[in-house]
Motif scaffolding. Structure first.
Motif, PDB file in Angstrom:
ATOM      1  N   PRO A  89      39.811  20.747  43.673  1.00  0.00           N
ATOM      2  CA  PRO A  89      38.640  20.477  42.841  1.00  0.00           C
ATOM      3  C   PRO A  89      37.383  20.999  43.533  1.00  0.00           C
ATOM      4  CG  PRO A  89      39.209  18.518  44.083  1.00  0.00           C
ATOM      5  CD  PRO A  89      40.161  19.617  44.511  1.00  0.00           C
ATOM      6  N   THR A  90      36.513  21.656  42.795  1.00  0.00           N
ATOM      7  CA  THR A  90      35.272  22.169  43.374  1.00  0.00           C
ATOM      8  C   THR A  90      34.291  22.428  42.225  1.00  0.00           C
ATOM      9  OG1 THR A  90      34.336  23.807  44.906  1.00  0.00           O
ATOM     10  CG2 THR A  90      36.094  24.585  43.435  1.00  0.00           C
ATOM     11  N   LYS A 105      38.815  22.852  38.592  1.00  0.00           N
ATOM     12  CA  LYS A 105      39.971  22.499  39.416  1.00  0.00           C
ATOM     13  C   LYS A 105      41.117  23.429  39.098  1.00  0.00           C
ATOM     14  CE  LYS A 105      42.423  19.169  36.551  1.00  0.00           C
ATOM     15  NZ  LYS A 105      43.819  19.227  36.856  1.00  0.00           N
ATOM     16  N   THR A 106      42.111  23.425  39.983  1.00  0.00           N
ATOM     17  CA  THR A 106      43.331  24.179  39.717  1.00  0.00           C
ATOM     18  C   THR A 106      44.180  23.397  38.725  1.00  0.00           C
ATOM     19  OG1 THR A 106      44.376  23.179  41.663  1.00  0.00           O
ATOM     20  CG2 THR A 106      43.416  25.372  41.954  1.00  0.00           C
ATOM     21  N   THR A 107      44.959  24.119  37.911  1.00  0.00           N
ATOM     22  CA  THR A 107      45.819  23.468  36.929  1.00  0.00           C
ATOM     23  C   THR A 107      47.082  22.898  37.558  1.00  0.00           C
ATOM     24  OG1 THR A 107      46.797  25.616  36.408  1.00  0.00           O
ATOM     25  CG2 THR A 107      45.016  24.814  34.964  1.00  0.00           C
ATOM     26  N   LEU A 156      38.674  29.764  33.709  1.00  0.00           N
ATOM     27  CA  LEU A 156      37.639  30.604  34.311  1.00  0.00           C
ATOM     28  C   LEU A 156      38.243  31.681  35.208  1.00  0.00           C
ATOM     29  CD1 LEU A 156      35.082  27.784  35.167  1.00  0.00           C
ATOM     30  CD2 LEU A 156      35.348  29.088  33.043  1.00  0.00           C
ATOM     31  N   ILE A 157      39.382  31.389  35.818  1.00  0.00           N
ATOM     32  CA  ILE A 157      40.137  32.367  36.610  1.00  0.00           C
ATOM     33  C   ILE A 157      41.618  32.142  36.304  1.00  0.00           C
ATOM     34  CG2 ILE A 157      40.761  33.205  38.915  1.00  0.00           C
ATOM     35  CD1 ILE A 157      38.112  32.065  39.949  1.00  0.00           C
ATOM     36  N   ASP A 198      45.732  28.258  37.303  1.00  0.00           N
ATOM     37  CA  ASP A 198      44.462  28.747  36.771  1.00  0.00           C
ATOM     38  C   ASP A 198      43.344  27.845  37.274  1.00  0.00           C
ATOM     39  OD1 ASP A 198      45.872  30.642  35.265  1.00  0.00           O
ATOM     40  OD2 ASP A 198      45.965  29.319  33.508  1.00  0.00           O
ATOM     41  N   ILE A 199      42.133  28.372  37.279  1.00  0.00           N
ATOM     42  CA  ILE A 199      40.940  27.565  37.557  1.00  0.00           C
ATOM     43  C   ILE A 199      40.322  27.241  36.211  1.00  0.00           C
ATOM     44  CG2 ILE A 199      38.680  27.474  38.682  1.00  0.00           C
ATOM     45  CD1 ILE A 199      41.077  27.638  40.627  1.00  0.00           C
ATOM     46  N   VAL A 200      40.207  25.927  35.915  1.00  0.00           N
ATOM     47  CA  VAL A 200      39.687  25.493  34.622  1.00  0.00           C
ATOM     48  C   VAL A 200      38.462  24.598  34.789  1.00  0.00           C
ATOM     49  CG1 VAL A 200      41.917  25.639  33.449  1.00  0.00           C
ATOM     50  CG2 VAL A 200      41.235  23.491  34.512  1.00  0.00           C
ATOM     51  N   ALA A 201      37.593  24.643  33.788  1.00  0.00           N
ATOM     52  CA  ALA A 201      36.428  23.753  33.755  1.00  0.00           C
ATOM     53  C   ALA A 201      36.901  22.344  33.442  1.00  0.00           C
ATOM     54  CB  ALA A 201      35.439  24.231  32.705  1.00  0.00           C
TER      55      ALA A 201
END
Length: 123
Positions: A54-55, A70-72, A102-103, A112-115
């Protein structure tokens, strides 16, 4: 050489103190866990530790300057710093919806990186 490691298990709310004896990637013994998840957690933590990351990411034209992300799924602990560098260089455009990817597949981890919140555009 046989090594020993003490872990506090986070697989369930009990928080068992788990003792692991291992040599390289070979588990010799696991003691102190009260449930099957504790054994699985201890094996993974010794052989191939992973974490959810988380970031925050920078937002352009947003009602706030950052959006939490955060990562999924958990990613290998050894790539956390590289993932943070990639996310740190990311700048996304508002508006953002919770769950927006987002990534995709950061560092080929399958995660994945998600909002993790909605963020409106600054008016």
């Amino acid at each position: 050489m046989i090594e020993k490691k003490q872990l506090t298990c986070v697989a369930c709310p009990k928080g068992c103190e788990v003792a692991v004896e291992f040599e390289g990637n070979e588990i010799i013994s696991i003691d102190g866990h009260a449930c099957p998840q504790g054994e699985d957690y201890a094996k993974e933590e010794v052989v191939a530790p992973t974490r959810i990351l988380p970031t925050t990411a920078v937002v352009k034209n947003g009602s706030l300057p950052l959006v939490p992300v955060k990562t999924t799924k958990a990613i290998p602990l050894e790539v956390i710093h590289d993932a943070m560098s990639i996310i740190g260089s990311l700048e996304v455009e508002a508006p953002i919806k919770m769950g927006d990817v987002l990534i995709e597949n950061i560092l080929d981890t399958g995660a994945d990186i998600v909002a993790t919140r909605n963020l409106a555009r600054n008016l």
